[in-house]
Design a protein around this motif. Structure first.
Motif, PDB file in Angstrom:
ATOM      1  N   MET A 160       1.023  -1.228   0.011  1.00 39.20           N
ATOM      2  CA  MET A 160      -0.059  -0.094   0.035  1.00 39.20           C
ATOM      3  C   MET A 160       0.908   1.133  -0.112  1.00 39.20           C
ATOM      4  SD  MET A 160      -3.088   1.006   2.585  1.00 39.20           S
ATOM      5  CE  MET A 160      -3.548   2.598   2.541  1.00 39.20           C
ATOM      6  N   ALA A 161       1.931   1.470   0.735  1.00 29.99           N
ATOM      7  CA  ALA A 161       2.971   2.353   0.945  1.00 29.99           C
ATOM      8  C   ALA A 161       3.377   2.447  -0.410  1.00 29.99           C
ATOM      9  CB  ALA A 161       3.785   2.181   2.158  1.00 29.99           C
ATOM     10  N   GLN A 162       3.801   1.407  -1.192  1.00 30.75           N
ATOM     11  CA  GLN A 162       4.510   1.665  -2.617  1.00 30.75           C
ATOM     12  C   GLN A 162       3.598   1.992  -3.488  1.00 30.75           C
ATOM     13  OE1 GLN A 162       7.893   0.621  -0.731  1.00 30.75           O
ATOM     14  NE2 GLN A 162       7.928   0.608  -2.725  1.00 30.75           N
ATOM     15  N   GLY A 163       2.466   1.484  -3.313  1.00 32.95           N
ATOM     16  CA  GLY A 163       1.499   2.226  -4.503  1.00 32.95           C
ATOM     17  C   GLY A 163       1.273   3.343  -4.334  1.00 32.95           C
ATOM     18  N   GLU A 164       0.908   4.015  -2.842  1.00 32.95           N
ATOM     19  CA  GLU A 164       0.538   5.148  -2.885  1.00 32.95           C
ATOM     20  C   GLU A 164       1.579   6.142  -3.273  1.00 32.95           C
ATOM     21  OE1 GLU A 164      -3.405   4.955   0.052  1.00 32.95           O
ATOM     22  OE2 GLU A 164      -1.579   5.376   0.907  1.00 32.95           O
ATOM     23  N   GLY A 165       2.728   5.773  -2.831  1.00 32.89           N
ATOM     24  CA  GLY A 165       4.128   6.610  -2.947  1.00 32.89           C
ATOM     25  C   GLY A 165       4.201   6.690  -4.421  1.00 32.89           C
ATOM     26  N   LYS A 183      -1.698 -16.368 -10.268  1.00 29.31           N
ATOM     27  CA  LYS A 183      -2.429 -15.277  -9.283  1.00 29.31           C
ATOM     28  C   LYS A 183      -1.321 -14.579  -8.509  1.00 29.31           C
ATOM     29  CE  LYS A 183      -6.918 -17.532  -8.528  1.00 29.31           C
ATOM     30  NZ  LYS A 183      -7.770 -18.127  -7.561  1.00 29.31           N
ATOM     31  N   LEU A 184      -1.727 -13.444  -8.292  1.00 26.59           N
ATOM     32  CA  LEU A 184      -0.814 -12.613  -7.375  1.00 26.59           C
ATOM     33  C   LEU A 184      -1.703 -11.691  -6.390  1.00 26.59           C
ATOM     34  CD1 LEU A 184      -0.534  -9.385  -8.298  1.00 26.59           C
ATOM     35  CD2 LEU A 184       0.655 -10.382 -10.459  1.00 26.59           C
ATOM     36  N   TRP A 185      -1.149 -11.737  -5.356  1.00 29.27           N
ATOM     37  CA  TRP A 185      -1.603 -10.614  -4.340  1.00 29.27           C
ATOM     38  C   TRP A 185      -0.901  -9.694  -3.915  1.00 29.27           C
ATOM     39  CZ3 TRP A 185      -1.881 -15.782  -4.964  1.00 29.27           C
ATOM     40  CH2 TRP A 185      -3.347 -16.417  -4.835  1.00 29.27           C
ATOM     41  N   PHE A 186      -1.266  -8.254  -3.790  1.00 26.36           N
ATOM     42  CA  PHE A 186      -0.468  -7.140  -3.269  1.00 26.36           C
ATOM     43  C   PHE A 186      -0.641  -7.057  -1.799  1.00 26.36           C
ATOM     44  CE2 PHE A 186      -0.614  -5.365  -7.641  1.00 26.36           C
ATOM     45  CZ  PHE A 186       0.682  -5.536  -7.897  1.00 26.36           C
ATOM     46  N   LYS A 187       0.189  -7.169  -0.880  1.00 28.52           N
ATOM     47  CA  LYS A 187       0.082  -7.138   0.408  1.00 28.52           C
ATOM     48  C   LYS A 187       0.630  -6.152   1.315  1.00 28.52           C
ATOM     49  CE  LYS A 187       0.049 -11.041   2.650  1.00 28.52           C
ATOM     50  NZ  LYS A 187       0.398 -12.279   3.513  1.00 28.52           N
ATOM     51  N   GLU A 188      -0.631  -5.368   1.631  1.00 27.44           N
ATOM     52  CA  GLU A 188      -0.155  -4.373   2.546  1.00 27.44           C
ATOM     53  C   GLU A 188       0.556  -4.580   3.825  1.00 27.44           C
ATOM     54  OE1 GLU A 188      -2.832  -1.147   5.398  1.00 27.44           O
ATOM     55  OE2 GLU A 188      -3.995  -2.358   3.797  1.00 27.44           O
ATOM     56  N   TYR A 189       0.370  -5.827   4.617  1.00 26.96           N
ATOM     57  CA  TYR A 189       1.107  -6.312   5.597  1.00 26.96           C
ATOM     58  C   TYR A 189       1.625  -7.302   5.233  1.00 26.96           C
ATOM     59  CZ  TYR A 189      -1.747  -3.031   8.314  1.00 26.96           C
ATOM     60  OH  TYR A 189      -2.467  -2.109   8.830  1.00 26.96           O
ATOM     61  N   ILE A 190       3.007  -7.711   4.918  1.00 24.52           N
ATOM     62  CA  ILE A 190       3.604  -8.848   4.565  1.00 24.52           C
ATOM     63  C   ILE A 190       3.317 -10.190   5.376  1.00 24.52           C
ATOM     64  CG2 ILE A 190       5.770  -9.838   4.110  1.00 24.52           C
ATOM     65  CD1 ILE A 190       5.123  -7.493   2.447  1.00 24.52           C
ATOM     66  N   PRO A 245      -2.785 -11.536   6.675  1.00 23.86           N
ATOM     67  CA  PRO A 245      -3.598 -11.961   5.470  1.00 23.86           C
ATOM     68  C   PRO A 245      -3.929 -10.733   4.627  1.00 23.86           C
ATOM     69  CG  PRO A 245      -4.670 -12.822   7.427  1.00 23.86           C
ATOM     70  CD  PRO A 245      -3.653 -11.921   7.889  1.00 23.86           C
ATOM     71  N   VAL A 246      -4.101 -10.809   3.239  1.00 22.20           N
ATOM     72  CA  VAL A 246      -4.306  -9.881   2.381  1.00 22.20           C
ATOM     73  C   VAL A 246      -5.358  -8.958   2.670  1.00 22.20           C
ATOM     74  CG1 VAL A 246      -4.904  -9.393  -0.208  1.00 22.20           C
ATOM     75  CG2 VAL A 246      -3.430 -11.287   0.429  1.00 22.20           C
ATOM     76  N   VAL A 247      -5.184  -7.660   2.642  1.00 22.42           N
ATOM     77  CA  VAL A 247      -6.122  -6.668   2.972  1.00 22.42           C
ATOM     78  C   VAL A 247      -6.588  -6.313   1.635  1.00 22.42           C
ATOM     79  CG1 VAL A 247      -6.165  -4.474   4.241  1.00 22.42           C
ATOM     80  CG2 VAL A 247      -4.964  -6.287   5.421  1.00 22.42           C
ATOM     81  N   LEU A 248      -8.166  -6.057   1.738  1.00 24.45           N
ATOM     82  CA  LEU A 248      -8.658  -5.498   0.360  1.00 24.45           C
ATOM     83  C   LEU A 248      -8.409  -4.076   0.155  1.00 24.45           C
ATOM     84  CD1 LEU A 248     -10.668  -5.936  -1.851  1.00 24.45           C
ATOM     85  CD2 LEU A 248     -12.468  -5.493  -0.252  1.00 24.45           C
ATOM     86  N   ASN A 249      -8.593  -3.215   1.141  1.00 25.62           N
ATOM     87  CA  ASN A 249      -8.482  -1.895   0.562  1.00 25.62           C
ATOM     88  C   ASN A 249      -6.790  -1.705   0.371  1.00 25.62           C
ATOM     89  OD1 ASN A 249      -6.980   0.160   2.914  1.00 25.62           O
ATOM     90  ND2 ASN A 249      -7.724  -1.393   3.872  1.00 25.62           N
ATOM     91  N   GLY A 250      -5.995  -2.300   1.221  1.00 21.65           N
ATOM     92  CA  GLY A 250      -4.536  -2.117   0.579  1.00 21.65           C
ATOM     93  C   GLY A 250      -4.189  -2.535  -0.834  1.00 21.65           C
ATOM     94  N   TRP A 251      -4.910  -3.760  -0.875  1.00 22.44           N
ATOM     95  CA  TRP A 251      -4.653  -4.260  -2.293  1.00 22.44           C
ATOM     96  C   TRP A 251      -4.974  -3.329  -3.335  1.00 22.44           C
ATOM     97  CZ3 TRP A 251      -7.215  -9.741  -3.361  1.00 22.44           C
ATOM     98  CH2 TRP A 251      -6.862 -10.193  -4.659  1.00 22.44           C
ATOM     99  N   ILE A 252      -6.425  -2.926  -3.336  1.00 22.53           N
ATOM    100  CA  ILE A 252      -6.566  -1.951  -4.519  1.00 22.53           C
ATOM    101  C   ILE A 252      -5.843  -0.532  -4.351  1.00 22.53           C
ATOM    102  CG2 ILE A 252      -8.657  -0.453  -4.951  1.00 22.53           C
ATOM    103  CD1 ILE A 252     -10.604  -2.474  -3.884  1.00 22.53           C
ATOM    104  N   PHE A 253      -5.457  -0.070  -3.201  1.00 26.50           N
ATOM    105  CA  PHE A 253      -4.554   1.086  -3.356  1.00 26.50           C
ATOM    106  C   PHE A 253      -3.304   0.820  -4.029  1.00 26.50           C
ATOM    107  CE2 PHE A 253      -6.966   2.919   0.567  1.00 26.50           C
ATOM    108  CZ  PHE A 253      -7.347   4.264   0.044  1.00 26.50           C
ATOM    109  N   SER A 254      -2.729  -0.249  -3.956  1.00 29.34           N
ATOM    110  CA  SER A 254      -1.538  -0.952  -4.459  1.00 29.34           C
ATOM    111  C   SER A 254      -1.802  -1.117  -5.958  1.00 29.34           C
ATOM    112  CB  SER A 254      -1.145  -2.274  -4.002  1.00 29.34           C
ATOM    113  OG  SER A 254      -1.069  -2.366  -2.500  1.00 29.34           O
ATOM    114  N   ILE A 255      -2.745  -1.606  -6.233  1.00 26.15           N
ATOM    115  CA  ILE A 255      -3.180  -1.664  -7.912  1.00 26.15           C
ATOM    116  C   ILE A 255      -3.387  -0.333  -8.730  1.00 26.15           C
ATOM    117  CG2 ILE A 255      -5.043  -2.008  -9.259  1.00 26.15           C
ATOM    118  CD1 ILE A 255      -5.894  -4.592  -7.894  1.00 26.15           C
ATOM    119  N   TRP A 256      -3.716   0.610  -7.738  1.00 23.85           N
ATOM    120  CA  TRP A 256      -3.963   2.015  -8.419  1.00 23.85           C
ATOM    121  C   TRP A 256      -2.379   2.675  -8.767  1.00 23.85           C
ATOM    122  CZ3 TRP A 256      -8.455   4.092  -4.698  1.00 23.85           C
ATOM    123  CH2 TRP A 256      -9.583   3.232  -5.384  1.00 23.85           C
TER     124      TRP A 256
END
Length: 319
Positions: A138-143, A186-193, A196-207
């Motif tokens: 999430m930090a990487q995506g928003e950054g 498949k691949l999942w972006f992880k807000e917290y390594i 478990p995968v967090v939905l909002n963090g996954w989407i912010f990462s995608i953006w």
């Protein structure tokens, strides 16, 4: 005795945080609806409305005007995600009003992001709360989203290069030190390594990846983006508990704040990428939200989960 004491501390922290949230005094839980000035065709405003991060009087600013947070042990910290979101909110306000002060706020966060990015492209996000794994998709995506907009405004290639480094690090497999979980096709972006995968963090990462692809037009990033979106389509039902949305891929019920955020994010995902399942779940979760029994059930279960959870950081950010 020690266990009951730690339970009391967690309960007190949770209640204090929720009171601040319900009273509108938590900068971590301001209204975040659909972005006001985003574009599908070009880099413009952000996809989530983060302007309240800037306008809310609860925002804490240091002597330079940079936003900071305070932890449960009273420590002043510079939390990357909070800084990036403040900057993205300021950028939207600059677009909406033309006020140069908002552009200054935006560039202040950009300079912090550029100066504090590690050589590998990462930002140390969670060391401040005592976790062993400090990085976050999430930090990487928003950054990356922040830096891409800085490149648009200034034309300075250093910001585009830094955005590339941010998404490149994000896409490294977790086993290699990055933030992405790869399994089969498949691949999942992880807000917290480590969680478990967090939905909002996954989407912010995608953006963030989407923004860098729009700015660079490099097809390799589009391939990763497509795979991330396809995985989210296939896994979205995992975040539904038949009366409310889940915060993560386990059984953590979303708070009212995160439930509303999920709905806004999925509506934007549908508009950006045309996937019908995103709108389907956004509408489904809106119906849950209109049912008073569902709201009460979700709130009670969420409160119980927060109070009794055992896997928690030593320190939490409270404002």
């Amino acid at each position: 005795m020690r266990e009951s004491g730690s339970l009391f501390v967690r309960t007190f922290r949770t209640i204090n945080k929720w009171i601040r949230m319900l009273n509108g005094k938590s900068i971590l839980h301001v209204t975040q609806d659909i972005g006001k000035v985003y574009s599908k065709k070009e880099v413009n405003g952000y996809y989530n409305n983060l302007t309240e991060k800037v306008l809310n009087p609860a925002a804490l600013l240091d002597e330079t005007g940079l936003v900071y947070n305070v932890t449960s042990d009273g420590k002043k910290v510079y939390f990357s995600i909070a800084i990036f979101q403040y900057g993205l909110g300021a950028y939207d306000l600059f677009i909406l009003t033309g006020c140069p002060e908002y552009k200054e706020d935006f560039m202040r966060t950009v300079e912090w992001a550029w100066k504090n990015q590690e050589q590998n492209g990462a930002w140390d996000t969670f060391s401040i709360v005592g976790t062993r794994k400090p990085y976050s998709s999430m930090a990487q995506g928003e950054g990356a989203s922040l830096l891409v907009r800085a490149y648009k405004e200034t034309g300075d290639e250093k910001y585009l290069k830094a955005a590339k480094q941010a998404v490149d690090f994000m896409c490294i497999p977790i086993a290699g030190g990055g933030c992405t979980q790869y399994l089969d096709d498949k691949l999942w972006f992880k807000e917290y390594i480590e969680k478990p995968v967090v939905l909002n963090g996954w989407i912010f990462s995608i953006w963030g990846l989407y923004d860098y692809y729009k700015a660079s037009n490099v097809e390799d990033y589009n391939k990763i983006l497509t795979k991330a979106i396809q995985t989210l389509e296939q896994e979205l039902e995992t975040f539904d508990c038949n009366y409310w949305s889940k915060y993560d891929m386990e059984n953590t019920v979303a708070s009212p704040f995160y439930h509303r955020l999920h709905i806004a994010q999925l509506k934007v995902m549908h508009e950006l990428f045309g996937c019908g399942i995103f709108l389907e779940y956004a509408k489904k979760w809106e119906k849950y939200q209109k049912n008073r029994l569902n709201c009460c059930k979700a709130f009670i279960i969420k409160a119980y989960q927060k109070i009794t959870e055992t896997k928690t950081e030593r320190i939490i950010i409270i404002r």
